[in-house]
Design a protein around this motif. Structure first.
Motif: not given
Ligand SMILES: Cc1ncc(COP(=O)(O)O)c(C=O)c1O
Length: 393
Positions: A85-88, A206-209, A215-216, A318-321
Motif C-alpha cells: 500500500q505504501y512501499n514502506v 490511521s483507523a480510516y486509512n 486521493e489515497s 468529506p475527503k476521507g472517513s
C-alpha cells in the motif's frame, strides 16, 4: 473513603451514554429513530474473511495463547500490507505489534511513554480516547485546535515553549474523526521536523486509512525518517467492517513498539489466533472489498451532502472517513441541536462538543446507514427546520 479512585470518579459522564438513553426511551415509545451517531459500519464483514475465520476455528492448535506481540502470520501480513500500500519496509518482529483493536493500543500508549504530569498534545476535536488515556495514565493534556480555516491541521507555531518542553507525545489522526480531513505527506514531514526539534513522539491514528474518496491517504511512515520518532496505529475495523472482531496493529519506531509491548504483556495476551489469522488474510488478499465499501460510502456521501446543502445547511463534502462534519444552524449550540434533532426529527447525530471544545458549533453525521434512511433523515431535518422558521417568521 470512596471505593473508587478519585481519578475515575472525576471522569465526566460519556456523552454518548446520555444520547443513547434518550434514544432508547424514544424507541421504546415506538418512534422510528435514524441513528447517524455511531462510527460502526452497518455492512457485514466480507464472506471470504468470515470463511477464513471458520477454517481457523477448525484447527485446535489455534486455541492456545497467542504470543504476546501477535502471531507471525498477522505481523507479516501487516508488513506486507505496508509494502504494497505504501512501499514502506517494516521488520515484522520489531516494528509491528498486534492490538486487540487499535483503541486498545492507543489507550495503552501513554503508559509506555509518559510519566506523571508530562504533557500530551491532542487534536481538538478528536477521538476521545487520546485525552482520556492521557488522563488515566497521569499525564496532562494540551489541546491543539483544528479549525476549518487551518484545514483541520494543528498550528504548531502557537504551542507555548513551556508546553513543548514538557510534551512527550502528540496524537494525530488523518483521515480524521470527526473532521473527515485528510493531509498530504508534506504535512507529516512538517510535523516530524517539529517533533524531532522538541523530542516529542508522534502517534498517528490511521483507523480510516483506506476510506478516502479522491486521493489515497499517505502513511506517516512514508515521510522522511518517520521511524526515528513515530508510530502509526491501524485497524481492520473500518476498512473490512470488523469493528466487533477487535483486531488492529501499531507499526513504526521499534523502541516505542517494544515499550508498548512491555505494558501490554503485563495486561493482556494478545488476540484469539483465528481472529489474527483471518485478519492476516484480509490484509493480504485482494482489497476489492475495501474499494466496494468506499463506493457505498461515496453514494451515501453524495445523498447526504447534496441533501443538506439543498436545505441550506452549508456542508463540506468529506475527503476521507465515513463522517460529515457540519456546522449547526445559526442559533443552536452543538448539544442543543442534537437534542432537538433527536426529539423532533428522530435523527441521532453527535454533538461536536463531545470531541473537544473546538468542536462546539458543529455536529457529526456517520454515513453508516443505507441511502434511503439518509434521504429520510434529510427530509425529517428539513421538515423540522421549516416548521421552526414558519413559527418564528
Ligand atoms: C479515530 C479512531 N481511531 C481509533 C478507533 C478505534 O478503532 P478500533 O479499536 O475498532 O480499531 C476509532 C473507532 O471509532 C476511531 O474513530
Amino acid at each position: 473513603m470512596s471505593m473508587i479512585s478519585n481519578k475515575v470518579a472525576d471522569i465526566p459522564p460519556y456523552v454518548f451514554a446520555k444520547i443513547n438513553q434518550k434514544k432508547d426511551e424514544l424507541k421504546r415509545s415506538g418512534i422510528d429513530i435514524i441513528d447517524l451517531g455511531m462510527g460502526d459500519p452497518d455492512l457485514p464483514t466480507p464472506k471470504p474473511i468470515t470463511d477464513k475465520l471458520i477454517d481457523e476455528l477448525n484447527n485446535p492448535d489455534n486455541f492456545k495463547y497467542s504470543s504476546f506481540s501477535g502471531c507471525t502470520e498477522f505481523k507479516e501480513a501487516v508488513a506486507s500490507f505496508y509494502k504494497k500500500q505504501y512501499n514502506v519496509e517494516l521488520n515484522s518482529e520489531t516494528e509491528v505489534l498486534a492490538l486487540i483493536g487499535s483503541k486498545e493500543g492507543i489507550a495503552h500508549l501513554p503508559f509506555a511513554i509518559i510519566d506523571e504530569n508530562d504533557y500530551v498534545l491532542t487534536p481538538d476535536p478528536c477521538y476521545g480516547v487520546y485525552r482520556m488515556a492521557t488522563y488515566i495514565a497521569g499525564g496532562k493534556n494540551y489541546d491543539m485546535p483544528l479549525t476549518k480555516e487551518h484545514h483541520y491541521q494543528p498550528d504548531l507555531s502557537v504551542i507555548p515553549e513551556e508546553i513543548k518542553q514538557k510534551a512527550k507525545l502528540m496524537y494525530l489522526n488523518y483521515p480524521g474523526n470527526p473532521t473527515a480531513a485528510t493531509v498530504d505527506l508534506s504535512f507529516f514531514n512538517r510535523v516530524l521536523d517539529f517533533a524531532k526539534d522538541n523530542n516529542i513522539t508522534i502517534a498517528h491514528d490511521s483507523a480510516y486509512n483506506m476510506i478516502t474518496f479522491d486521493e489515497s491517504a499517505p502513511s506517516i511512515l512514508q515521510a522522511d525518517k518517520a521511524k526515528d520518532i513515530a508510530v502509526e496505529f491501524g485497524s481492520l475495523s473500518k476498512s473490512y467492517n470488523m469493528t466487533g472482531w477487535r483486531i488492529g496493529y501499531v507499526v513504526g519506531n521499534p523502541e516505542i513498539i517494544r515499550s508498548l509491548s512491555v505494558v501490554k504483556s503485563n495486561m493482556d495476551t494478545s488476540q484469539f489466533l483465528p481472529i489474527q489469522k483471518a485478519a492476516a488474510f484480509a490484509l493480504t488478499e485482494d482489497q476489492k472489498y475495501v474499494h466496494d465499501n468506499v463506493e457505498v460510502y461515496r453514494k451515501r456521501r453524495k445523498v447526504m451532502v447534496e441533501g443538506l446543502n439543498a436545505i441550506g445547511m452549508n456542508v463540506d463534502s468529506p475527503k476521507g472517513s465515513f463522517y460529515i462534519w457540519a456546522p449547526v444552524p445559526e442559533g443552536y449550540t452543538s448539544e442543543g441541536f442534537v437534542e432537538v434533532m433527536l426529539e423532533n426529527a428522530g435523527v441521532v447525530v453527535t454533538p461536536g462538543s463531545a470531541f473537544g471544545s473546538t468542536g462546539e458549533g458543529y455536529f457529526r453525521i456517520s454515513l453508516t446507514v443505507p441511502t434511503d434512511r439518509l434521504q429520510m433523515a434529510v427530509k425529517r431535518i428539513k421538515d423540522y427546520l421549516q416548521k421552526v422558521t414558519a413559527r418564528e417568521g
